[in-house]
Design a protein around this motif. Structure first.
Motif, short mmCIF file in Angstrom:
data_model
loop_
_atom_site.label_atom_id
_atom_site.label_comp_id
_atom_site.label_asym_id
_atom_site.label_seq_id
_atom_site.Cartn_x
_atom_site.Cartn_y
_atom_site.Cartn_z
N UNK A 70 0.85 -1.19 0.00
CA UNK A 70 0.00 0.00 0.00
C UNK A 70 0.89 1.24 0.00
N UNK A 71 0.25 2.39 -0.03
CA UNK A 71 1.02 3.64 0.01
C UNK A 71 0.15 4.72 0.63
N UNK A 72 0.33 4.93 1.94
CA UNK A 72 -0.42 5.97 2.62
C UNK A 72 0.40 6.53 3.78
N UNK A 73 0.30 7.82 4.03
CA UNK A 73 1.09 8.43 5.11
C UNK A 73 0.73 7.82 6.46
N UNK A 74 1.72 7.54 7.26
CA UNK A 74 1.47 7.03 8.61
C UNK A 74 1.00 8.19 9.49
N UNK A 115 12.32 8.90 12.08
CA UNK A 115 12.50 9.29 10.68
C UNK A 115 13.85 8.77 10.18
N UNK A 116 13.85 8.18 8.99
CA UNK A 116 15.07 7.61 8.44
C UNK A 116 15.24 6.13 8.76
N UNK A 117 14.31 5.58 9.53
CA UNK A 117 14.32 4.17 9.86
C UNK A 117 13.16 3.46 9.16
N UNK A 121 10.55 7.52 5.14
CA UNK A 121 9.95 8.86 5.05
C UNK A 121 8.56 8.91 5.68
N UNK A 122 8.17 7.87 6.41
CA UNK A 122 6.90 7.91 7.12
C UNK A 122 5.69 7.46 6.33
N UNK A 123 5.90 6.67 5.28
CA UNK A 123 4.80 6.17 4.46
C UNK A 123 4.59 4.68 4.75
N UNK A 124 3.33 4.30 5.03
CA UNK A 124 3.02 2.89 5.22
C UNK A 124 3.04 2.21 3.85
#
Length: 405
Positions: free
Chosen positions: A251-255, A274-276, A375-378
């Motif tokens: 999927x692709x959605x902001x966490x 962030x960065x992990x 970058x915080x995207x699921x």
């Protein structure tokens, strides 16, 4: 490679009735039912069961189910007397027979073959004559396979074959124990045939099987070339299947932004990570598919132990008791899982009476696993039980693909 001793455990998961559990509201779930599932220690589990009996109808199927859980807990500790007492107290015949077989499987895993055999053999004898009610065809097949495995472990190879073959004939995939029993009973041609079936269909095979099969291929064919060719072909098929599964769950959605504290009092947030690459496992002690999946997650933690770019978070949520943090830690310790350093508690907010992360992430069933990129995207979501073999491999592929981006 898997160890052969855990094969029975994987087969035993047949009896887990659901691959995931919907998160219930307070009015739909018994406190004792969930408390018994959450409790790891047999004596404490039994105490809760006795309290449940005092307030529950005698015909309640949930009560029978919990009696089975207590019996199984005592089986793990080798307390045959207590195990037998609670098994005999299960009123529903199908529940009782399922619980008996699970308990026998546990006894065989911990090496109590004599005790396991003494319980299982009378059931098999009565099942053959139709005297036992509540034994479905699948349960009967499993019972035969289980007894055949016990006989094999006792070194009674020839005797084990009739039980193993009876259960094997109704399955498409091969049975390692049956193939090994054939070999040890001197039936080389039949053993080679079963081994070929297993090698072509099963990527994950026990160390014992690998050793014996390679030796037999060398004995019959002069080398292990055919063995290696068949193994490579099975790996290629597995890779294609994993690629398809990963694609379906991508999927692709902001966490959503979050802040949560672990059991050591350390707080992390989406910003601080962030960065992990973040691997989140939403679970609860009362959720059996969640608990059954933890050994697989332990393997993943160990695999990525030296990779500081991957962070694991085991988020205990939807708690059903006032001692959820202690319950979670105790369960991990009882199961000998080294996951407490990664344990976070998503406890209910005092004002909203909701679990913040559960609500913000929109989780409706447990276990749910999410992978959030740097970058915080699921980028990946998976709901339900995962095993220690195919499930682990699928998660590795998903984590690695997301981690490199």
């Amino acid at each position: 490679m898997k160890k052969l001793s855990v094969l029975a455990f994987l087969v035993g998961l047949f009896f887990v009735k659901a691959h995931c559990q919907q998160i219930p509201d307070d009015k739909s779930t018994s406190y004792y039912f969930n408390a018994i599932k959450s409790e790891a220690e047999p004596v404490a589990k039994e105490k809760l069961l006795l309290q449940m009996q005092a307030v529950t109808s005698g015909n309640d199927t949930g009560l029978d189910y919990c009696k089975g859980l207590v019996a199984e807990a005592y089986a793990e500790t080798g307390d045959i007397k207590k195990m037998t007492y609670w098994l005999n107290n299960i009123k529903d015949e199908e529940y009782r027979n399922s619980a008996i077989l699970i308990s026998v499987r546990i006894l065989s895993v911990v090496g109590k073959f004599t005790e396991a055999e003494s319980i299982l053999l009378p059931i098999l004898e009565k099942a053959e004559t139709g005297e036992v009610k509540g034994i479905s065809r699948s349960l009967n097949r499993y019972a035969k396979s289980l007894y055949g495995t016990i006989l094999y472990r006792k070194g009674e190879y020839q005797k084990s074959l009739s039980y193993l073959k009876s259960s094997q004939d109704e399955q498409e995939s091969g049975n390692e124990i049956y193939a090994l029993a054939l070999m040890r009973a001197g039936q080389t041609e039949a053993a080679i045939g079963e081994m070929k079936k297993i090698i072509s269909q099963q990527v994950h095979r026990s160390d014992e099987f690998e050793l014996v099969a390679k030796q037999l291929f060398v004995q019959v064919y002069g080398n292990d070339k055919l063995y290696r060719q068949m193994s490579d072909s099975a790996l290629a098929v597995q890779k294609r299947k994993i690629d398809e599964k990963i694609a379906a769950r991508t999927i692709k959605q902001p966490a959503p932004d979050f802040t949560i504290t672990n059991v050591k009092g350390e707080t992390v947030s989406l910003e601080s990570l962030h960065g992990k690459t973040i691997v989140m496992d939403f679970w609860a002690t009362w959720c059996q598919p969640c608990v059954a999946s933890l050994p697989a997650m332990q393997k993943l933690v160990e695999y990525y132990a030296k990779d500081t770019s991957v962070v694991f978070m085991f988020i205990h949520t939807a708690e059903r008791s006032n001692t959820a943090s202690e319950d979670a830690k105790k369960l991990l310790a009882f199961k000998r899982l080294k996951l407490e350093p990664y344990l976070y508690m998503d406890l209910k907010d005092a004002v909203s009476n909701k679990n913040p992360l559960l609500t913000n992430f929109g989780i409706t069933a447990l276990p749910t696993k999410l992978i959030i990129n740097k970058t915080g995207i699921i980028r990946f979501e998976d709901t339900g039980y995962i095993d220690e073999y195919e499930g682990v491999e699928e998660m590795k592929v998903a984590i690695d693909r997301i981690n490199i981006k």
